[in-house]
Design a protein around this motif. Structure first.
Motif, PDB file in Angstrom:
ATOM      1  N   MET A   7       0.847  -1.173   0.000  1.00 25.30           N
ATOM      2  CA  MET A   7       0.000   0.000   0.000  1.00 25.30           C
ATOM      3  C   MET A   7       0.892   1.237   0.000  1.00 25.30           C
ATOM      4  O   MET A   7       1.722   1.411   0.901  1.00 25.30           O
ATOM      5  N   PHE A   8       0.732   2.080  -1.014  1.00 28.08           N
ATOM      6  CA  PHE A   8       1.553   3.274  -1.141  1.00 28.08           C
ATOM      7  C   PHE A   8       0.711   4.513  -0.852  1.00 28.08           C
ATOM      8  O   PHE A   8      -0.475   4.567  -1.190  1.00 28.08           O
ATOM      9  N   GLU A   9       1.361   5.485  -0.240  1.00 22.40           N
ATOM     10  CA  GLU A   9       0.669   6.678   0.230  1.00 22.40           C
ATOM     11  C   GLU A   9       1.333   7.930  -0.339  1.00 22.40           C
ATOM     12  O   GLU A   9       2.544   8.113  -0.218  1.00 22.40           O
ATOM     13  N   VAL A  10       0.532   8.778  -0.967  1.00 26.48           N
ATOM     14  CA  VAL A  10       0.991  10.055  -1.506  1.00 26.48           C
ATOM     15  C   VAL A  10       0.389  11.160  -0.646  1.00 26.48           C
ATOM     16  O   VAL A  10      -0.833  11.309  -0.596  1.00 26.48           O
ATOM     17  N   CYS A  11       1.248  11.926   0.022  1.00 27.55           N
ATOM     18  CA  CYS A  11       0.772  12.924   0.984  1.00 27.55           C
ATOM     19  C   CYS A  11       1.216  14.325   0.579  1.00 27.55           C
ATOM     20  O   CYS A  11       2.383  14.546   0.229  1.00 27.55           O
ATOM     21  N   PHE A  12       0.266  15.255   0.664  1.00 28.50           N
ATOM     22  CA  PHE A  12       0.535  16.676   0.468  1.00 28.50           C
ATOM     23  C   PHE A  12       0.284  17.380   1.798  1.00 28.50           C
ATOM     24  O   PHE A  12      -0.775  17.200   2.403  1.00 28.50           O
TER      25      PHE A  12
END
Length: 206
Positions: A88-93
């Protein structure tokens, strides 16, 4: 003819892009998550509207918190990485500003992500390998077929794991049920003998 029509439509489907846009309030953090298979190329483009006295950081991590891409004060750019395992990959801003919430307009974030067949640059491959347009389409279809086969293989593996888990659970439930019945039978037998001795001691029965 129908098969040819399907094959002609496949390249159009492959070129579809997973795009998302959202507003990022100041001093907040928003993350997007996606499960991706092993050994898959992932590429992406992002664009964040600029606001005065506001910095936005971008960070991409896996489930083990390993950083795959990081950019401070991000405004516009690209990223790419290859997955090492199904995860599971997470892209955070994350938006940061000393002005405080409500005093700075929300930032507009545009994110386009591609993975697998979609992420490959077939135009570049055609130039390097000097492929004809038909050969490029055949390469694209070959990669798509391989991706579908890998997906089915993964689904089959997951099904086998779930079946093994269910069988193991059913076996444990069966043993537990047998153990519970034995305990109840033993308890009932002990209770009968105990009550029999008790009533005999009280001379209520012979």
């Amino acid at each position: 003819m129908a098969r040819l029509a399907v094959l002609l439509l496949l390249p159009v489907l492959i070129e579809s892009v997973s795009s998302i846009s959202f507003f990022l309030p100041v001093n907040t953090r928003k993350c997007l998550r996606e499960e991706i298979h092993k050994d898959v190329l992932v590429t992406g483009e992002y664009e964040i509207s600029e606001q005065a006295n506001t910095k936005t950081n971008l960070k991409i991590t896996d489930s083990s918190s390993h950083t795959l891409y990081s950019k401070e004060d991000a405004t516009k750019g690209k990223f790419a990485f290859t997955t090492e395992d199904y995860d599971m990959f997470e892209v955070c801003f994350e938006s940061k500003s000393p002005m405080g919430t409500g005093r700075v307009p929300d930032q507009l974030v545009n994110l386009d992500m591609k993975h697998g067949v979609e992420a490959k640059n077939y135009e570049e491959i055609a130039k390097v390998e000097k492929l004809k347009p038909l050969e490029v389409e055949l390469r694209r279809l070959e990669d798509l077929s391989e991706s579908i086969v890998n997906d089915f293989a993964y689904m089959k593996k997951r099904e086998e794991e779930m079946r093994d888990t269910n069988e193991s659970t059913n076996t444990r439930v069966l043993y537990f049920s047998i153990f519970s019945m034995c305990c109840l039978i033993g308890l009932a037998t002990w209770q009968v003998f105990y009550l029999r001795r008790f009533f005999k001691a009280k001379k209520l029965i012979e």
